[in-house]
Design an enzyme around this catalytic site. Structure first.
Site, PDB file in Angstrom:
ATOM      1  N   ASP A 185      43.278  31.031  50.469  1.00  0.00           N
ATOM      2  CA  ASP A 185      41.773  32.675  50.032  1.00  0.00           C
ATOM      3  C   ASP A 185      41.976  33.639  50.265  1.00  0.00           C
ATOM      4  OD1 ASP A 185      40.383  33.350  47.511  1.00  0.00           O
ATOM      5  OD2 ASP A 185      38.587  33.467  48.944  1.00  0.00           O
ATOM      6  N   HIS A 212      34.010  39.014  44.320  1.00  0.00           N
ATOM      7  CA  HIS A 212      34.302  40.015  43.654  1.00  0.00           C
ATOM      8  C   HIS A 212      35.654  40.295  44.845  1.00  0.00           C
ATOM      9  CE1 HIS A 212      31.322  41.071  41.989  1.00  0.00           C
ATOM     10  NE2 HIS A 212      29.873  40.339  42.770  1.00  0.00           N
ATOM     11  N   ARG A 213      36.225  39.026  45.164  1.00  0.00           N
ATOM     12  CA  ARG A 213      37.559  40.357  46.693  1.00  0.00           C
ATOM     13  C   ARG A 213      38.581  39.988  45.742  1.00  0.00           C
ATOM     14  NH1 ARG A 213      38.215  35.045  50.628  1.00  0.00           N
ATOM     15  NH2 ARG A 213      37.338  36.235  52.003  1.00  0.00           N
ATOM     16  N   SER A 214      38.742  39.266  44.880  1.00  0.00           N
ATOM     17  CA  SER A 214      40.102  39.523  43.748  1.00  0.00           C
ATOM     18  C   SER A 214      39.882  41.123  42.875  1.00  0.00           C
ATOM     19  CB  SER A 214      39.929  38.551  43.070  1.00  0.00           C
ATOM     20  OG  SER A 214      38.762  38.254  42.149  1.00  0.00           O
TER      21      SER A 214
END
Lengths: 347, 623
Positions: A201, A282-284
């Protein structure tokens, strides 16, 4: 034994467009968060990463700082630099090339995190911090070959530093911390075992590479390699113009990206995709947007187009899909593509 | 005076010799793996290479080499006397411009193998250890040998070797006699023996030197270059290392043959050296088990057979598939008429601690990951960090001790010593040993497992157990028994992903050779690679215990009990998962577990959410 090892030039690498694009996107826009290159053995994964070193742009850093603190990034300065500024000193800058710092698998903890400077201690009798690999990596690319084989305790160090952007050292009577913001680039062959999900990740993008199946391309690869082996200097000289062209290209793209802001269409598209896939966090989304911007900039455009988003989605989403270790990737890429296309068509 | 057995006098093994010569001609052929049964002149060949070069030595890398010795470490003497950091070179650096040799490489530590191979490939390594940070350049030729019956290297490790050759058992009587004669005459008077073949050796040396010079001018005609690529594509060779190695080797072969142009035969032989171990077209087949391979290979004339196959590399795969099919058909048709059934994988679940970790001598609380990483109490294992010493101070971490003492040197009275170390400075090494945990899943895939789609649940359970093993990073293998055989689908590997893929394709049907499965599984874990002491070995047997293929004329139950008692207490742990369903229960698996002195679970017990599972776990934690 000081003979420099000559690196195979980036521009001479045949094919592997995704891998090259992902690396370039990260170089011009480091906050994308690094790239993991996964794939079959012997497909020029490491060669490409090592070759990228020759293309890296310059950074403006604090003069004389061992961590090469970025002068325009006052929030992430090391103690020394911060003190200097606090005391009203006018910061002096110098230019240094961004570089690839390698983390070898055999590295011991003290060399990764840093330790007491033994030479200094013996000769001067004064305790001094000797920076480790994480310090070297600040502002640079941290490259781990065979990242899936990295020892657990080293992975923990890496994760801690990557998450905080800071490396804390508490040992041997030393208490020290310094900025450790780096671009993590890893390569691995999945057949040798998988990567821990936490580490997976951490990578902004994931590229899966395959060997070239086209006969002519493959022969070309062999030909170039043999020519390189025969006389590396001559070979590299013959690619000098191409190398310079890529360097110029990077500088241009960096200028574009500095001014580029995501439009509503891009942001809405990212949100729609995430909602439809049910991704947590929200990283993606953020990575997707940044990567699309980078691709546009690399293409010399100030406007993101549909293809940029599709390409960015393919690199930033699949490894973030929640899946159990043995499930096939559960992402329906055709559907994602459909969403992106419909968003861009209706605009 | 040279007391090494001369290269030119080694009988047979023409391929191996050719490949070694290629490496002497082309510096970019940097690593060769030699596969072969014990006693097929593997190490004799490697050592004899020294007789062909005046400047290169063959340096052996010891089996249990430590990172310090391999990569280099602090040169304490110099550090203390000069106060500057100095590297004491490791074997990899000492091997610069030499030949490094590792025997039984498959038994070496994975990290060590990795370090050697990537250094040999890139010609440099980064030393980031114990206060040192250096990029060290070193170019050596790496020769490794192994007996594949002792366990395999991963395909990624295999791929790193430029060339891979097999030494053959020589079966021709004349040649064998010659070997004896030569060996005795060498033993009797080595000087005379070496002198006797001096001219031959010199000629070969000259030929190598000439070929080295010629190599630079050897060209590969375009058509032949395309042939290399298409060969690699056809054999599904991953990556480009194979292509490049074929090209280099073909050029070296041409140069050795005093030609300036590569011809078809060069490519053919080069492909045998460089592609056999990289072939991807055999990957759909389960990786061949070390012991059954011997059965498959024709005993006699293997040399001839191989060269025939080598002549038509593209037809070989078809042949093999054909053989395999035939074998399968035999298996399926002879014993029982009902056809095989293929069941889906049931839904996976979270697994209880069925391997009761408390008994694994783990002295350190594990945060996560590997269940079998142990801080070793003796001086074996890797030096990981240091601590204040306990009662005995045998394993002193000198570097850490000096670091601790260093800051006080100014104020301490050194009495003429370069450095003054006090008791309070002393630090002890913390060494970490990686105890590999090997779990063999031994799965009953006989007809009775198909009852009420029992196999669906069983597959679900295996997947869950694999998942558990994946998280703990154990080494897992998968063996099934059905019909009249026990087949190792996956030799123990660290990639349970592979096992999961194979799981889908497990057929169900046929008789239950429980005894055979048990003995084969047991043998696998107790000999060769997996037999290493200090490794944790478990067999997880999933069966309903209804074996119906006796090996002797004893009653099946009696025979099973006998074998079971024989193999208990020998270091392999048994976990029996009872897959019996329906009514009445025969409880045969429970009896088997008792005889094996192993743990017993019913399939349903394995799930952490099952009621039975909770009860079981409670019992475990109380114990």
């Amino acid at each position: 034994m000081k003979d420099e090892i000559i690196v195979f030039p980036f521009s001479a690498i045949v094919g592997q467009q995704d891998m090259k694009d992902a690396l370039l996107a990260n170089i011009i826009y480091p906050s994308i968060g690094g790239v993991l290159i996964r794939g079959e053995k012997g497909t020029a994964k490491s060669t490409t990463v090592r070759a990228a070193a020759d293309l890296l742009p310059e950074r403006e850093v604090m003069k004389g700082c061992i961590f090469r603190c970025e002068i325009r990034d006052p929030r992430n300065l090391c103690e020394t630099c911060r003190e200097k500024i606090a005391q009203g000193e006018n910061p002096v800058s110098e230019y240094t090339r961004m570089r690839v710092v390698e983390l070898p698998l055999c590295a011991t903890e003290d060399r990764v995190a840093g330790t007491l400077d033994i030479e200094h201690a013996i000769t001067k009798g004064i305790k001094k911090f000797e920076p480790g690999v994480l310090a070297m990596a600040n502002g640079n690319i941290l490259y781990v070959d065979e990242v899936n084989l990295l020892d657990d305790h080293i992975v923990d160090l890496l994760l801690d530093a990557a998450a905080m952007g800071v490396n804390f050292v508490e040992r041997e009577g030393i208490s020290y911390s310094h900025p450790a913001r780096f671009l993590l680039v890893g390569t691995m062959n999945p057949e040798e075992g998988d990567l821990r999900p936490q580490l997976l990740d951490r990578f902004g993008l994931v590229v899966d590479v395959e060997g070239e199946k086209d006969n002519r391309e493959r022969s070309e690869i062999v030909k170039r390699r043999l020519n390189f082996e025969r006389d590396p200097v001559v070979f590299c000289t013959s690619f000098q113009a191409e190398q310079q062209a890529i360097r110029d290209h990077i500088i241009r793209a960096k200028q574009i990206i500095a001014e580029l802001r995501p439009d509503d269409l891009l942001i809405n598209t990212a949100v729609k995709i995430s909602l439809s896939l049910g991704v947590d966090g929200h990283r993606s989304d953020i990575t997707l947007v940044k990567t699309a911007l980078a691709f546009a900039a690399l293409d010399g455009r100030k406007v993101v187009n549909c293809n940029d988003v599709i390409k960015a989605a393919g690199l930033s989403l699949p490894h973030r899909m929640r899946r159990r270790p043995f499930e096939e990737s559960s992402m329906d890429f055709a559907a994602v593509r459909g969403i992106i296309e419909s968003c861009y068509e209706s605009s | 005076m040279n007391h090494l057995f001369p290269f030119t006098e080694i009988t047979g093994q023409e391929h191996a010799k050719k490949a070694l010569l290629c490496a002497l001609v082309c510096d970019d052929i940097r690593s060769i793996l030699i596969l072969g049964n014990p006693g097929t002149a593997k190490s004799a060949l490697v050592r004899s290479v020294e007789t062909l070069t005046d400047r290169k030595k063959v340096i052996t890398i010891p089996q249990n080499v430590t990172y310090d010795r391999l990569l280099g470490t602090i040169d304490l003497e110099k550090v203390i006397t000069s106060g500057n950091m100095h590297v004491h070179p490791g074997i990899l650096q000492e091997g610069n411009n030499q030949i490094l040799y590792a025997d039984d490489i498959n038994l070496m530590d994975e990290g060590v193998i990795q370090s050697i191979l990537s250094t040999s490939e890139t010609g440099q390594y980064l030393l980031e250890r114990e206060g040192l940070s250096r990029m060290i350049s070193t170019r050596f030729t790496f020769l490794a040998s192994m007996d594949p019956a002792e366990g395999e290297l991963s395909s990624g490790q295999m791929d790193r070797f430029d060339l891979c050759i097999r030494t053959d058992q020589i079966t021709e009587t004349g040649m064998r006699a010659e070997i004896i004669r030569k060996a005795l005459s060498f033993e009797h008077s080595p000087d005379a023996f070496v002198l006797g073949c001096e001219k031959e050796t010199d000629d070969l040396k000259k030929n190598i030197q000439a070929a080295k010079e010629r190599f630079l001018y050897v060209s590969i005609p375009d058509g032949h270059a395309d042939l290399i690529s298409s060969l690699c594509i056809e054999l599904a060779v991953q990556g480009y290392r194979g292509d490049i190695a074929v090209a280099r080797t073909a050029k070296a072969l041409a140069a050795l043959d005093r030609r300036d142009e590569v011809i078809f035969d060069d490519i053919k032989l080069a492909a045998l050296f460089a592609l056999e171990h990289r072939r991807g077209d055999r990957q759909d087949r389960p990786p061949h088990p070390p012991h059954s391979e011997k059965e498959e290979r024709p005993e006699q004339d293997s040399d001839k057979n191989r060269s025939e196959k080598q002549n038509q590399p593209d037809t070989r795969s078809d042949d093999q598939i054909g053989e395999q099919d035939k074998k399968n058909q035999e298996k399926n048709q002879i014993p029982t008429p009902p056809p095989d059934r293929y069941f889906d994988i049931g839904s996976p679940f979270e697994v209880i601690r069925y391997l009761d970790e408390n008994t694994w001598q783990v002295t350190q609380k594990q945060k996560s990951g590997r269940r079998s990483r142990v801080i070793s109490s003796d001086s074996s294992g890797h030096y990981r960090s240091f601590r204040y010493p306990g009662r005995c101070r045998n394993d002193i971490a000198v570097d850490a001790t000096i670091r601790a003492a260093a800051p006080y040197q100014r104020i301490r009275n050194r009495n003429g010593l370069a450095i003054s170390v006090k008791k309070t400075d002393i630090r002890e090494k913390v060494r970490e040993k990686k105890i590999a945990h090997t779990i063999l899943f031994l799965v009953d895939a006989s007809g009775s497992m198909g009852v009420q789609k029992r196999m669906v649940a069983v597959k679900g359970a295996i997947l869950s157990l694999l998942n558990d093993a994946y998280q703990k990073r154990d080494r897992v293998g998968l063996m099934i028994f059905r019909g009249d055989s026990a087949d190792l689908l996956l030799p123990p590997t660290r990639s349970p992903e592979l096992a999961a893929k194979l799981l889908k394709a497990i057929p169900t049907g046929g008789k239950t050779p429980l005894l055979k499965g048990l003995t084969e599984g047991y043998l696998l874990l107790t000999r060769g690679k997996y037999a290493a002491p200090g490794e944790n070995k478990s067999i997880v047997l999933l069966t309903d215990g209804r074996g119906n293929m006796p090996l002797t004329n004893k009653a099946p139950g009696e025979e099973l009990a006998l074998i079971a008692r024989k193999i208990t207490g020998t270091g392999v742990r048994f976990v029996v998962v009872d897959t019996e369903s329906g009514f009445p229960r025969l409880d045969r698996a429970r009896i088997l577990a008792r005889d094996l002195n192993g743990s017993y679970f019913r399939l349903e017990d394995l799930s952490i959410h099952g009621l039975a599972g909770c009860v079981n776990e409670l019992m475990y934690s109380e114990r």
